[in-house]
Design an enzyme around this catalytic site. Structure first.
Site, PDB file in Angstrom:
ATOM      1  N   LYS A  98       0.786  -1.161   0.004  1.00  0.00           N
ATOM      2  CA  LYS A  98       0.135  -0.048   0.219  1.00  0.00           C
ATOM      3  C   LYS A  98       0.849   1.155  -0.136  1.00  0.00           C
ATOM      4  O   LYS A  98       2.222   1.323   0.173  1.00  0.00           O
ATOM      5  CB  LYS A  98      -0.923   0.019   1.164  1.00  0.00           C
ATOM      6  CG  LYS A  98      -1.900   0.752   1.260  1.00  0.00           C
ATOM      7  CD  LYS A  98      -3.145   0.039   0.585  1.00  0.00           C
ATOM      8  CE  LYS A  98      -4.477   1.080   0.598  1.00  0.00           C
ATOM      9  NZ  LYS A  98      -5.761   0.184   0.051  1.00  0.00           N
ATOM     10  N   GLY A 147     -25.623   1.867   2.786  1.00  0.00           N
ATOM     11  CA  GLY A 147     -24.633   2.517   1.834  1.00  0.00           C
ATOM     12  C   GLY A 147     -25.108   2.003   0.282  1.00  0.00           C
ATOM     13  O   GLY A 147     -24.914   0.898  -0.068  1.00  0.00           O
ATOM     14  N   GLY A 183     -23.984   3.231  -2.658  1.00  0.00           N
ATOM     15  CA  GLY A 183     -22.997   3.618  -3.705  1.00  0.00           C
ATOM     16  C   GLY A 183     -22.468   2.850  -4.471  1.00  0.00           C
ATOM     17  O   GLY A 183     -23.591   1.985  -4.976  1.00  0.00           O
ATOM     18  N   VAL A 186     -20.989  -0.101  -4.920  1.00  0.00           N
ATOM     19  CA  VAL A 186     -20.972  -1.614  -4.518  1.00  0.00           C
ATOM     20  C   VAL A 186     -22.519  -2.032  -3.867  1.00  0.00           C
ATOM     21  O   VAL A 186     -23.245  -2.826  -4.244  1.00  0.00           O
ATOM     22  CB  VAL A 186     -20.177  -1.928  -3.156  1.00  0.00           C
ATOM     23  CG1 VAL A 186     -20.517  -3.310  -2.821  1.00  0.00           C
ATOM     24  CG2 VAL A 186     -18.933  -1.935  -3.831  1.00  0.00           C
TER      25      VAL A 186
HETATM   26  P1  NAD Z   1     -19.124   4.865  -2.738  1.00  0.00           P
HETATM   27  O1  NAD Z   1     -18.303   5.815  -2.257  1.00  0.00           O
HETATM   28  O2  NAD Z   1     -19.624   4.600  -4.141  1.00  0.00           O
HETATM   29  O3  NAD Z   1     -20.262   4.664  -1.744  1.00  0.00           O
HETATM   30  C1  NAD Z   1     -20.463   4.691  -0.417  1.00  0.00           C
HETATM   31  C2  NAD Z   1     -21.885   5.121   0.111  1.00  0.00           C
HETATM   32  O4  NAD Z   1     -21.991   4.998   1.328  1.00  0.00           O
HETATM   33  C3  NAD Z   1     -22.249   6.250  -0.379  1.00  0.00           C
HETATM   34  O5  NAD Z   1     -23.524   6.434  -1.125  1.00  0.00           O
HETATM   35  C4  NAD Z   1     -22.379   7.096   0.844  1.00  0.00           C
HETATM   36  O6  NAD Z   1     -23.386   8.305   0.898  1.00  0.00           O
HETATM   37  C5  NAD Z   1     -22.815   6.320   1.834  1.00  0.00           C
HETATM   38  N1  NAD Z   1     -22.273   6.309   3.298  1.00  0.00           N
HETATM   39  C6  NAD Z   1     -21.301   7.207   3.758  1.00  0.00           C
HETATM   40  N2  NAD Z   1     -21.454   7.173   5.082  1.00  0.00           N
HETATM   41  C7  NAD Z   1     -22.633   6.261   5.465  1.00  0.00           C
HETATM   42  C8  NAD Z   1     -23.200   6.203   6.321  1.00  0.00           C
HETATM   43  N3  NAD Z   1     -22.677   6.575   7.822  1.00  0.00           N
HETATM   44  N4  NAD Z   1     -24.366   5.497   6.447  1.00  0.00           N
HETATM   45  C9  NAD Z   1     -24.809   5.145   5.406  1.00  0.00           C
HETATM   46  N5  NAD Z   1     -24.495   5.387   4.143  1.00  0.00           N
HETATM   47  C10 NAD Z   1     -23.235   6.054   4.136  1.00  0.00           C
HETATM   48  O7  NAD Z   1     -18.061   3.566  -2.346  1.00  0.00           O
HETATM   49  P2  NAD Z   1     -18.144   2.068  -2.904  1.00  0.00           P
HETATM   50  O8  NAD Z   1     -17.121   1.811  -3.767  1.00  0.00           O
HETATM   51  O9  NAD Z   1     -19.631   1.725  -3.243  1.00  0.00           O
HETATM   52  O10 NAD Z   1     -17.562   1.313  -1.755  1.00  0.00           O
HETATM   53  C11 NAD Z   1     -18.240   1.131  -0.337  1.00  0.00           C
HETATM   54  C12 NAD Z   1     -17.356   0.303   0.573  1.00  0.00           C
HETATM   55  O11 NAD Z   1     -16.767  -0.843  -0.235  1.00  0.00           O
HETATM   56  C13 NAD Z   1     -16.261   1.284   0.817  1.00  0.00           C
HETATM   57  O12 NAD Z   1     -15.823   0.680   2.334  1.00  0.00           O
HETATM   58  C14 NAD Z   1     -14.948   0.436   0.248  1.00  0.00           C
HETATM   59  O13 NAD Z   1     -13.749   0.583   0.599  1.00  0.00           O
HETATM   60  C15 NAD Z   1     -15.404  -0.906   0.057  1.00  0.00           C
HETATM   61  N6  NAD Z   1     -14.926  -1.808  -1.284  1.00  0.00           N
HETATM   62  C16 NAD Z   1     -15.365  -1.183  -2.439  1.00  0.00           C
HETATM   63  C17 NAD Z   1     -14.515  -1.949  -3.630  1.00  0.00           C
HETATM   64  C18 NAD Z   1     -15.308  -1.537  -4.970  1.00  0.00           C
HETATM   65  O14 NAD Z   1     -14.897  -2.282  -5.944  1.00  0.00           O
HETATM   66  N7  NAD Z   1     -15.850  -0.296  -5.373  1.00  0.00           N
HETATM   67  C19 NAD Z   1     -14.061  -3.015  -3.522  1.00  0.00           C
HETATM   68  C20 NAD Z   1     -13.512  -3.292  -2.094  1.00  0.00           C
HETATM   69  C21 NAD Z   1     -14.250  -2.648  -1.002  1.00  0.00           C
END
Ligand code: NAD
Length: 352
Positions: A79, A176, A178, A180
């Site tokens: 990292k 959440g 987002g 995922v």
């Molecule tokens: P993203 O930023 O697209 O979505 C995150 C969502 O969570 C947003 O809509 C945000 O408004 C919401 N959020 C933030 N704080 C919140 C809370 N307290 N309560 C409810 N909702 C809240 O991120 P993502 O890419 O969807 O990733 C989500 C998680 O998965 C993260 O922890 C990320 O590290 C992990 N992750 C993602 C991937 C990937 O491929 N995108 C891979 C491995 C791990």
């Protein structure tokens, strides 16, 4: 002090880079390359101190070793952090200097996107090094593949807890919406689950609720909402001393990184009869996708590998039952066994 931190965590190498012209201050940590080159994203944050930045990069790189090993990938854990306020320091020149820094590690560390670094930044890094993934020329957004792995993991939990290999009729709360969480909610709804969603972004939740038949739960009420599966897909640390007693579910299984505030919370959940599926086992689809990008392969292959996450989880649940441990401990032991059996002569840059 630095040497003690490095050797205590079993890290192989920590490199500091500074470039006065661009203001770059970066730390790259290589935790373990037994199974292959270390891969992990670049986090850009205005850390309170250099010690804080070092602590973060050491913790994150170690976690990448376990994630890669538990997913059977031929990769190690690494990292990087760039220290500074992203709004102030980000520039093309800085990412070019950073790319040269990554390059001089000769492929022992492969970088990618993370908090505050994105695809456009990695495109600039790629001008200076081949050891970068998550560029626009890559395999595109891994999020749907991550979500599919999480979905398969939830299905495996249902098999283990309810003896059914289907999510039909299951009540799942997705925290959440987002990249995922939304994709996961779609997968679950398409296969007959009943889904409640929650997000601090009320517009995003309301837009989704207009499209699909879901219940909306206010962010603070999410831990008290009775359900079969609580799927954290937002931020880390949501399972903690305050929330563990509140949870009214049989399973915690989601895509967010670092779901547990501390690893002891896996035991606390188990004591409450709640099955905790380790986050890094479930969300490995993202890493699987960028690994394909680096080592060669396409999106369909990444989907197929992410789909196997359910079987991996069932295996780990069995091991945990046999040994009387949490599934998290079983996952850690599995990763450590793979590394212990690994052949250190594995080329640092497979296929190149
Ligand atoms: P993203 O930023 O697209 O979505 C995150 C969502 O969570 C947003 O809509 C945000 O408004 C919401 N959020 C933030 N704080 C919140 C809370 N307290 N309560 C409810 N909702 C809240 O991120 P993502 O890419 O969807 O990733 C989500 C998680 O998965 C993260 O922890 C990320 O590290 C992990 N992750 C993602 C991937 C990937 O491929 N995108 C891979 C491995 C791990």
């Amino acid at each position: 002090m630095v040497f003690a931190s490095i050797s205590d965590g079993g890290h192989e190498q920590v490199s500091y880079f500074a470039d006065s012209e661009t203001g770059l201050r970066a730390i790259m940590a290589i935790h373990d390359t037994t199974l292959g080159p270390s891969l992990g994203g670049t986090r850009i944050l205005d850390y309170g101190s250099e010690d804080e930045a070092l602590e973060d990069v050491l913790r994150l790189s170690r976690a990448m070793t376990y994630k890669a090993a538990a997913a059977d990938l031929p990769l190690g854990g690494g990292k990087a952090v760039i220290v500074g306020d992203p709004d102030e320091i980000k520039s093309e020149a800085l990412f070019e200097a950073y790319g040269r820094a990554v390059d001089c590690l000769g492929g022992r560390y492969v970088t990618s996107v993370d908090v505050n670094s994105g695809v456009a930044d990695m495109d600039v890094v790629a001008r200076e090094t081949d050891h970068v993934v998550g560029t626009s020329g890559g395999l595109d957004d891994p999020s749907p593949i991550t979500a599919h792995g999480v979905f398969r993991g939830i299905r495996a939990c249902a098999e283990s807890v309810y003896g059914t290999g289907s999510v039909d009729g299951l009540e799942v709360v997705v925290q959440g919406l987002g990249k995922v969480g939304r994709s996961l909610a779609d997968d679950l709804l398409d296969r007959g689950a009943s889904v409640a969603v929650s997000d601090v972004d009320t517009e995003a939740v309301e837009a989704f609720a207009r499209e699909r038949d879901v219940e909306v739960v206010p962010p603070d009420a999410v831990y008290d909402r009775p359900c079969d599966v609580f799927a954290p897909c937002a931020i880390g640390g949501v399972v903690n001393d305050e929330t563990v007693p509140r949870l009214e579910c049989d399973v915690v299984a989601g895509g967010a990184n670092n779901v547990l505030a501390d690893r002891r919370h896996a035991r606390d959940l188990r004591d409450r009869g709640i099955l905790y599926a380790p986050d890094y086992v479930l969300n490995a689809g993202g890493l699987i996708t960028v690994a394909k990008e680096y080592l060669g392969g396409d999106r369909d292959e990444a989907y197929a590998e992410a789909a196997a996450i359910g079987d991996r989880l069932l295996e780990l649940i069995d091991r945990a039952d046999d040994r009387g441990t949490t599934v998290l401990e079983a996952a850690e032991a599995y990763a450590e066994e793979r590394i212990a059996e690994g052949d250190r002569k594995t080329p640092a840059i497979p296929g190149r």
